[in-house]
Write a protein that holds these residues in place. Sequence first.
Motif, short mmCIF file in Angstrom:
data_model
loop_
_atom_site.label_atom_id
_atom_site.label_comp_id
_atom_site.label_asym_id
_atom_site.label_seq_id
_atom_site.Cartn_x
_atom_site.Cartn_y
_atom_site.Cartn_z
N LEU A 18 -9.90 -8.39 4.42
CA LEU A 18 -9.55 -7.79 3.14
C LEU A 18 -9.52 -6.27 3.26
CD1 LEU A 18 -8.84 -8.15 0.16
CD2 LEU A 18 -11.30 -8.28 -0.33
N ALA A 19 -10.42 -5.70 4.04
CA ALA A 19 -10.44 -4.24 4.26
C ALA A 19 -9.18 -3.79 4.98
CB ALA A 19 -11.68 -3.85 5.07
N ASP A 20 -8.82 -4.48 6.04
CA ASP A 20 -7.61 -4.12 6.80
C ASP A 20 -6.36 -4.20 5.91
OD1 ASP A 20 -9.18 -3.82 9.08
OD2 ASP A 20 -8.79 -5.86 9.78
N THR A 51 -6.21 -4.10 2.63
CA THR A 51 -6.31 -3.12 1.54
C THR A 51 -5.75 -1.78 1.98
OG1 THR A 51 -8.20 -4.21 0.50
CG2 THR A 51 -7.94 -1.86 0.06
N VAL A 52 -6.18 -1.31 3.15
CA VAL A 52 -5.73 -0.01 3.65
C VAL A 52 -4.23 -0.03 3.93
CG1 VAL A 52 -5.96 1.60 5.58
CG2 VAL A 52 -7.99 0.62 4.54
N ALA A 53 -3.72 -1.16 4.41
CA ALA A 53 -2.30 -1.27 4.74
C ALA A 53 -1.42 -1.42 3.49
CB ALA A 53 -2.07 -2.44 5.68
N SER A 54 -1.99 -1.84 2.37
CA SER A 54 -1.18 -2.21 1.20
C SER A 54 -1.28 -1.28 0.01
CB SER A 54 -1.57 -3.62 0.74
OG SER A 54 -1.38 -4.54 1.77
N LEU A 55 -2.40 -0.59 -0.18
CA LEU A 55 -2.63 0.14 -1.43
C LEU A 55 -2.47 1.64 -1.27
CD1 LEU A 55 -5.72 -1.70 -2.94
CD2 LEU A 55 -3.30 -2.21 -3.24
N ASN A 56 -1.95 2.26 -2.33
CA ASN A 56 -1.81 3.72 -2.42
C ASN A 56 -2.30 4.18 -3.78
OD1 ASN A 56 -0.43 4.44 0.13
ND2 ASN A 56 1.12 3.04 -0.67
N VAL A 57 -2.58 5.46 -3.88
CA VAL A 57 -3.04 6.04 -5.15
C VAL A 57 -2.00 5.76 -6.23
CG1 VAL A 57 -3.58 8.19 -6.35
CG2 VAL A 57 -4.40 7.84 -4.03
N GLY A 58 -2.48 5.30 -7.39
CA GLY A 58 -1.61 5.02 -8.52
C GLY A 58 -1.16 3.57 -8.63
N ASP A 59 -1.34 2.78 -7.55
CA ASP A 59 -0.91 1.38 -7.61
C ASP A 59 -1.70 0.61 -8.67
OD1 ASP A 59 0.84 1.81 -5.54
OD2 ASP A 59 -0.27 0.62 -4.06
N PRO A 60 -1.01 -0.18 -9.50
CA PRO A 60 -1.71 -1.04 -10.45
C PRO A 60 -2.24 -2.27 -9.70
CG PRO A 60 0.66 -1.31 -10.70
CD PRO A 60 0.45 -0.26 -9.66
N ARG A 77 3.58 -10.00 2.74
CA ARG A 77 3.77 -10.33 4.15
C ARG A 77 2.46 -10.88 4.67
NH1 ARG A 77 5.71 -5.59 3.19
NH2 ARG A 77 3.98 -4.48 4.11
N ARG A 78 2.50 -12.11 5.16
CA ARG A 78 1.31 -12.75 5.70
C ARG A 78 0.96 -12.09 7.03
NH1 ARG A 78 -1.00 -17.30 4.14
NH2 ARG A 78 0.81 -17.90 2.93
N THR A 79 -0.33 -11.80 7.23
CA THR A 79 -0.77 -11.22 8.49
C THR A 79 -1.16 -12.34 9.45
OG1 THR A 79 -3.03 -11.01 7.65
CG2 THR A 79 -1.61 -9.08 7.46
N ALA A 80 -1.01 -12.08 10.72
CA ALA A 80 -1.38 -13.08 11.72
C ALA A 80 -2.90 -13.13 11.83
CB ALA A 80 -0.78 -12.70 13.08
#
Length: 156
Positions: free
Chosen positions: A61-63, A65-74, A115-118
Amino acid sequence: MNETIVCTVGNVATQPVHRELPSGASARFRLAVTSRYWDREKNVWTDGHTNFFTVWANRRLADNTVASLNVGDPVIVQGRLKVRTETRDGTSRTWADIDALAIGHDLARGTTAFRRTARTEPQPVSSPPRPEPTWETPLPDAHSPQRPEPAAAVTG
């Protein structure tokens, strides 16, 4: 067992920060959750008080989160609420953290492309492969005696 599970809807307030710890990956970001209400006198939606939470994510979930979220994202965050209080220099401060179980974009306010991660699971230490057992009954060959046919049931 006596945990407080919360589901919050808000915006990412700080860029997620990733760290590798001996126990695995960890990420954190601040979540701004602002209540909105209908102001009948002004006939408009009005922002209420904003609560800020520190969201903690671990392992995959940490990996993600960092790859998917940016400031301002709902986002929508579900997790365990942890409230901690500390006193420094005579001043008491209180923080509210969420140990995230799930994080996702709020699709009521936009779209996203999933996108599903391996999966990268550690390979178990194993012994050399053993041959599969043969569960079939071997056919009689020309050199072995034939099995007798089962006797017919006698009814009386």
